[in-house]
Write a protein that holds these residues in place. Structure first.
Motif, PDB file in Angstrom:
ATOM      1  N   GLY A 235       0.817  -1.202   0.000  1.00  0.00           N
ATOM      2  CA  GLY A 235       0.000   0.000   0.000  1.00  0.00           C
ATOM      3  C   GLY A 235       0.854   1.256   0.000  1.00  0.00           C
ATOM      4  N   ASP A 236       1.942   1.244   0.769  1.00  0.00           N
ATOM      5  CA  ASP A 236       2.858   2.390   0.778  1.00  0.00           C
ATOM      6  C   ASP A 236       3.488   2.573  -0.600  1.00  0.00           C
ATOM      7  OD1 ASP A 236       2.563   3.029   3.549  1.00  0.00           O
ATOM      8  OD2 ASP A 236       3.825   1.293   4.027  1.00  0.00           O
ATOM      9  N   ARG A 238       2.172   1.821  -3.545  1.00  0.00           N
ATOM     10  CA  ARG A 238       1.208   2.430  -4.467  1.00  0.00           C
ATOM     11  C   ARG A 238       1.113   3.937  -4.253  1.00  0.00           C
ATOM     12  NH1 ARG A 238      -1.441  -2.472  -3.363  1.00  0.00           N
ATOM     13  NH2 ARG A 238      -2.650  -1.531  -1.661  1.00  0.00           N
ATOM     14  N   ARG A 239       1.116   4.334  -3.000  1.00  0.00           N
ATOM     15  CA  ARG A 239       1.051   5.769  -2.707  1.00  0.00           C
ATOM     16  C   ARG A 239       2.321   6.482  -3.163  1.00  0.00           C
ATOM     17  NH1 ARG A 239      -1.872   3.559   1.600  1.00  0.00           N
ATOM     18  NH2 ARG A 239       0.010   3.097   2.819  1.00  0.00           N
ATOM     19  N   ALA A 240       3.484   5.797  -3.016  1.00  0.00           N
ATOM     20  CA  ALA A 240       4.747   6.407  -3.442  1.00  0.00           C
ATOM     21  C   ALA A 240       4.784   6.583  -4.957  1.00  0.00           C
ATOM     22  CB  ALA A 240       5.914   5.551  -2.978  1.00  0.00           C
ATOM     23  N   ASP A 242       2.285   6.977  -6.912  1.00  0.00           N
ATOM     24  CA  ASP A 242       1.362   8.057  -7.287  1.00  0.00           C
ATOM     25  C   ASP A 242       2.044   9.413  -7.188  1.00  0.00           C
ATOM     26  OD1 ASP A 242      -0.700   6.346  -7.833  1.00  0.00           O
ATOM     27  OD2 ASP A 242      -1.636   6.526  -5.849  1.00  0.00           O
ATOM     28  N   ASP A 243       3.055   9.520  -6.323  1.00  0.00           N
ATOM     29  CA  ASP A 243       3.783  10.789  -6.132  1.00  0.00           C
ATOM     30  C   ASP A 243       4.969  10.914  -7.078  1.00  0.00           C
ATOM     31  OD1 ASP A 243       2.043  11.492  -4.133  1.00  0.00           O
ATOM     32  OD2 ASP A 243       3.287  10.672  -2.523  1.00  0.00           O
ATOM     33  N   LEU A 255       9.197   7.075   3.294  1.00  0.00           N
ATOM     34  CA  LEU A 255       7.979   6.488   2.729  1.00  0.00           C
ATOM     35  C   LEU A 255       7.285   5.505   3.671  1.00  0.00           C
ATOM     36  CD1 LEU A 255       9.501   5.635  -0.769  1.00  0.00           C
ATOM     37  CD2 LEU A 255       8.127   7.655  -0.206  1.00  0.00           C
ATOM     38  N   THR A 257       5.554   3.517   6.918  1.00  0.00           N
ATOM     39  CA  THR A 257       4.495   3.760   7.902  1.00  0.00           C
ATOM     40  C   THR A 257       5.104   3.607   9.283  1.00  0.00           C
ATOM     41  OG1 THR A 257       2.761   2.924   6.434  1.00  0.00           O
ATOM     42  CG2 THR A 257       2.279   2.953   8.809  1.00  0.00           C
TER      43      THR A 257
END
Length: 308
Positions: A235-236, A238-240, A242-243, A255, A257
């Motif tokens: 999940g981390d 995917r968010r990375a 996106d950035d 990056l 959690t």
């Protein structure tokens, strides 16, 4: 008809029932359950229920008992004998032998004036007005009432002994309930080299290689002294992405959690599953009391263990 027969049993949970429980509670050995024909099948089930709820018990076939198996019954035991008529020859034959050894006898019959009932130290009335069989011949309602009375005995003894859910689990280690009540996180977690680990300064591309190697969809992130700082998951990632970050230059500590969910090694595996489900995650880092990282438990560990 069977419902009515069961309902009629409520009034029979009386002094005689209490006396039967007292006899069985005082037994130093085992409870031997016996019966012939359909009563024998019910007796087998009653013995199994007693054994799994804290009262050591087993079934002895009355016909075989007359040909040697009586030796399985000792003076420290007690006997529960089932016979709807109270006159089954195979059971009646055993009575003098049981009395000679001073073995307490609890009977379940449909006739309080029968030879078996009169020879018993405690008699439980499981009689019915009529069988569910339309011919009023096949044992139907009478076997049901005997089964229910046997369950009532087992539950009363369970409560009197203070038998717990954990005790029940120890006698059912192969079942789902046993696993949920016995299996600990330490029993199924990943440890040692199988735990994904990267240092805080590790760049994302190298961290992804560690995640791929260990196959848990995550990696732990540690500090200079090996302490847990956080975790990095799919999940981390995917968010990375996106950035639009640079995977070859970005350190994992930027990056990760930080507030990773954790478990203790002595925690029930079922509790670890509950935490995962509530937080919609697939892994927990396992820490000891001092916060030292011991391993990781993954949802797949729980699936393979039969918990999930």
């Amino acid at each position: 008809m069977e419902c009515a027969a069961i309902a009629a049993l409520e009034g029979r949970i009386d002094g005689g029932f209490a006396h039967a429980c007292e006899i069985l509670l005082q037994v130093r050995g085992r409870v031997i359950v016996t019966g012939m024909g359909k009563s024998g099948h019910i007796a087998t089930k009653i013995a199994a229920t007693l054994a799994s709820t804290g009262t050591p018990a087993f079934f002895v076939h009355p016909g075989e008992a007359s040909h040697g198996d009586i030796g399985m019954i000792t003076a420290d035991d007690a006997v529960i004998a089932l016979s709807n008529s109270g006159r089954s020859p195979e059971v009646i034959t055993l009575l003098p032998l049981l009395k000679r050894q001073g073995i307490p006898l609890v009977s379940m019959t449909g006739d309080a004036a029968s030879p078996l009932a009169e020879a018993s130290d405690a008699h439980l009335d499981t009689g019915v007005a009529t069988e569910a069989c339309p011919l009023n011949l096949a044992p139907t309602s009478s076997t049901t009432t005997a089964l229910v009375m046997g369950d009532a005995l087992a539950i009363a003894l369970l409560e009197a002994r203070g038998f717990t859910a954990e005790d029940f689990a120890f006698s059912h280690p192969g079942g789902t309930l046993g696993k949920k009540l016995l299996l600990k996180v330490a029993d199924v977690m990943h440890t040692g080299a199988s735990v994904p680990r990267v240092h805080r300064s590790t760049v994302l591309s190298e961290a992804l290689l560690e995640i791929s190697r260990k196959g848990l969809g995550m990696t732990t992130v540690s500090g200079d002294n090996g302490e847990l700082l956080g975790i990095f998951t799919d999940g981390d990632l995917r968010r990375a992405l996106d950035d639009s970050i640079d995977v070859r230059r970005t350190p994992i500590e930027t990056l990760m959690t930080c507030d990773a969910k954790t478990a203790a090694p002595g925690m029930l595996a079922a509790e670890a599953l509950r935490i995962m489900e509530e937080n919609e995650i697939t892994s927990l880092v396992v820490l000891d009391e001092s916060g030292h990282m011991l391993g990781v438990i993954h949802l797949m560990n729980l699936l393979h263990a039969g918990i999930a």
